[in-house]
Scaffold this active site. Structure first.
Site, PDB file in Angstrom:
ATOM      1  N   ASP A 185       0.846  -1.185   0.000  1.00 33.01           N
ATOM      2  CA  ASP A 185       0.000   0.000   0.000  1.00 33.01           C
ATOM      3  C   ASP A 185       0.889   1.245   0.000  1.00 33.01           C
ATOM      4  O   ASP A 185       2.112   1.144  -0.118  1.00 33.01           O
ATOM      5  CB  ASP A 185      -0.987   0.002   1.180  1.00 33.01           C
ATOM      6  CG  ASP A 185      -0.294   0.063   2.537  1.00 33.01           C
ATOM      7  OD1 ASP A 185       0.791   0.665   2.644  1.00 33.01           O
ATOM      8  OD2 ASP A 185      -0.848  -0.494   3.500  1.00 33.01           O
ATOM      9  N   LEU A 186       0.284   2.411   0.113  1.00 36.58           N
ATOM     10  CA  LEU A 186       1.062   3.653  -0.051  1.00 36.58           C
ATOM     11  C   LEU A 186       2.047   3.892   1.078  1.00 36.58           C
ATOM     12  O   LEU A 186       2.883   4.815   0.985  1.00 36.58           O
ATOM     13  CB  LEU A 186       0.130   4.860  -0.261  1.00 36.58           C
ATOM     14  CG  LEU A 186      -0.816   5.310   0.851  1.00 36.58           C
ATOM     15  CD1 LEU A 186      -0.090   6.192   1.866  1.00 36.58           C
ATOM     16  CD2 LEU A 186      -1.951   6.104   0.242  1.00 36.58           C
TER      17      LEU A 186
END
Lengths: 150, 150, 150, 150
Positions: free
Chosen positions: C25-26
């Protein structure tokens, strides 16, 4: 040796993926979006086999952002099956790279899907940029090597 | 009124999706496979708005299995953004149905992606079958209604 | 030989998973929900190694529905890493089954996470039911065999 | 006003999620890992409602990394259903934050699941750090406000 002289089609890398229960949906088969993730597994495996791991490309501050996806679904894949992902480098330009995929059921070699992914090179801020020459060279050399191995 | 006389392009349904943290990847933007799931949300919303909810189609023992996906990615979507999914029915035949998608950033209307999904009708055993006539009729009527509303 | 006499803790099955780009994810690391899917891969591998593949359980019209999940995250996992999933059968009753997990980074053996999943047996309509005796027996025998192998 | 004087339990935020087809699995119901993603949607919604959006926390170079997840599954959720996610702040310390969740079926209010997520604060390099005081203050003030609104 130039890029044009390398038969990109010959450089195929195969990787097996055991289907995950979580990848199925209520139709009882694998959800179609999972194939797009499998394509990604395929090109990551291709780059690794070619001697230009994606972790290094990302580590140098570049990413191959996806600009296009095409997928043709031919047969259902089921939990318990193993998918064989065949990937080849379909195009390599200074700013673009393209991979082509063929997915088969390991048990009977049945064609599950074919597909293509198109990419541009971006920097860490997401701006379009040229693929670093060293990356192009290594992908190219890897394709030549993989192709000659077959 | 025949299928040919209905302007399918006019029947557009919009649905908003707030981007999930889980949909991002280490590039800091939404992973490209998430868009494929958004297309699905779009067509489910379209069928519901057209008065032919997919739950009823599935309840009658049929599914619209995906046979093809095309996606063109134009701009990155980020956590915190809301995506507006515009869906229209692109084709409706006795055995095939096709939807077209346009994804925009709600904040500035920027085009994020366009796409198409192609489907065939299958029964619960996954065998290809005709779309039930009542389903075709209701989708068709819904498209006409949605198109005239614009 | 009774269930009580089998040391379930000794019956550990290890399976490796290469981290997928799509699982990040980010934050730049693997999203925490991916570990839950890895637990599932772990117990599927355990049952297969024990000689009672989950595909057969499902094929007989039963499922092990998840009733509880606990996960403790100790270190981040990253794209490029390989996760080693160690699974053992933690509990086996007539209506309940429980697995325990330990996830380690293959490169340095660092502990990434531990976890537990609790399950009940349901039929195809989702109704709670006893685990078929033959399934209990085969899981039990598998645990004994796996435990003695270590 | 001190943290101890705020009744965190009173500050509940509800958000609805329409179940996605892609969230189901071959058991015909929602896959258990999807609930973990719903918890995340719940806490993101809580922070937004409390006036301390997570995008701002991330923008300031901090993340609430998940260190623990507990989930108890009570009933199946199905495609076509809408899930109502009720989230409250369960604990707030200088270095830790914890949320609690209750998931209900919008149609009949049936309890689907309960859960807890535990987090520590990390910087962009993933190192444990204190939650910035301004973030603590705003979360705390938000909880007080949300609690008094009920």
């Amino acid at each position: 040796m130039t890029l044009e002289s390398v038969d990109l089609k010959a450089a195929v890398v195969a990787v097996d993926v055991e289907i995950r229960f979580a990848e199925t949906d209520l139709m009882g088969v694998v959800h179609h979006a999972s194939y797009i993730v499998w394509f990604e597994i395929g090109r990551i495996a291709w780059m690794k086999a070619a001697g230009m791991p994606y972790t290094e490309i990302a580590g140098s501050g570049h990413h191959f952002a996806v600009t296009g996806i095409q997928a043709a679904y031919r047969a259902s894949a089921r939990f318990g099956d193993t998918v064989q992902i065949y990937t080849r480098l379909a195009k390599l330009r200074s700013r673009q790279i393209e991979f082509a995929y063929e997915l088969r059921n390991l048990a009977d070699n049945a064609l599950l899907a074919t597909g293509v992914s198109e990419h541009i090179c971006v920097d860490l801020e997401g701006r379009m940029t040229k693929i670093p020459q060293t990356v192009v060279d290594r992908l190219f050399a890897g394709a030549a090597l993989l192709g000659s191995r077959e």
